[in-house]
Design a protein around this motif. Structure first.
Motif, short mmCIF file in Angstrom:
data_model
loop_
_atom_site.label_atom_id
_atom_site.label_comp_id
_atom_site.label_asym_id
_atom_site.label_seq_id
_atom_site.Cartn_x
_atom_site.Cartn_y
_atom_site.Cartn_z
N ARG A 70 -2.49 -4.60 -2.14
CA ARG A 70 -3.28 -4.93 -0.91
C ARG A 70 -2.56 -4.58 0.35
N GLY A 71 -3.30 -4.25 1.43
CA GLY A 71 -2.59 -4.22 2.34
C GLY A 71 -1.90 -2.89 2.72
N ARG A 120 6.13 -0.77 10.91
CA ARG A 120 4.83 -1.30 10.28
C ARG A 120 4.18 -0.35 9.31
N GLN A 127 -1.98 6.25 3.52
CA GLN A 127 -2.04 6.12 5.05
C GLN A 127 -2.11 7.56 5.79
N TRP A 137 -3.04 -0.46 4.90
CA TRP A 137 -3.32 -0.10 6.39
C TRP A 137 -2.20 -0.63 7.18
N SER A 193 -3.05 -3.80 9.94
CA SER A 193 -3.72 -4.80 9.44
C SER A 193 -2.56 -6.09 9.04
N GLN A 194 -3.06 -7.10 9.23
CA GLN A 194 -1.98 -8.14 8.97
C GLN A 194 -2.15 -8.88 7.57
N SER A 195 -2.96 -8.20 6.63
CA SER A 195 -2.91 -8.78 5.17
C SER A 195 -1.91 -8.53 4.31
N ALA A 203 3.77 -2.26 5.64
CA ALA A 203 2.61 -2.17 4.94
C ALA A 203 2.76 -1.55 3.58
#
Length: 148
Positions: free
Chosen positions: A140-141, A127, A104, A143, A146-148, A131
């Motif tokens: 993963r995810g 957030r 990040q 970032w 993002s919502q993943s 994350a």
């Protein structure tokens, strides 16, 4: 070619987040006379100060520096959601969580700290923390937008 491009992007990110890294270096260095020690963790792309002698426990990341109160960054820890009672989640590895923060910082550079504070600081609502927990659970995810 892809590996070279990735190295270039990491180098540019490290330069972009250098002001944050300097904060981490100063903070980590303060602990050296009190028993902290530092070593480079290639996987985390960070200099890690272990056994930092103050604070509530755990770790905090500033750019490419992780300041850690414990002995081993590869130790299990609970997610922010689990700690806040939002449900039972399996433990994650602290190194994975902090690596997400390094990523990040590489993207956001000097914007990271103001955005991190705007989105709630050290809390389950943030957030950035959600994350980092997601990345530590799934790989993963990382970032925060993002919502993943």
């Amino acid at each position: 070619m892809r590996a070279l491009l990735m190295r270039l992007l990491i180098a540019l990110g490290a330069i972009w987040t250098l002001p944050n890294t300097l904060i981490g270096l100063l903070l980590g260095a303060v602990g050296l006379p009190f028993g902290a020690h530092a070593h480079w963790r290639r996987r985390e792309l960070a200099l890690v100060f272990h056994k930092w002698p103050w604070g509530p426990g755990g770790a905090i990341t500033f750019g490419n520096v992780i300041v850690h109160t414990g002995d081993d960054l590869d130790s299990p820890c609970v997610t922010y959601a689990h700690r806040a009672g939002h449900g039972a989640e399996p433990p994650i590895v602290l190194a994975d969580h902090e690596r997400a923060h390094v990523y990040q910082y590489l993207v956001l550079g000097p914007l990271f700290l103001p955005l991190y504070l705007v989105f709630g600081g050290i809390s389950v609502r943030n957030r950035f923390e959600r994350a980092a927990d997601r990345y530590a659970r799934t790989g993963r995810g990382w970032w925060p937008f993002s919502q993943s």
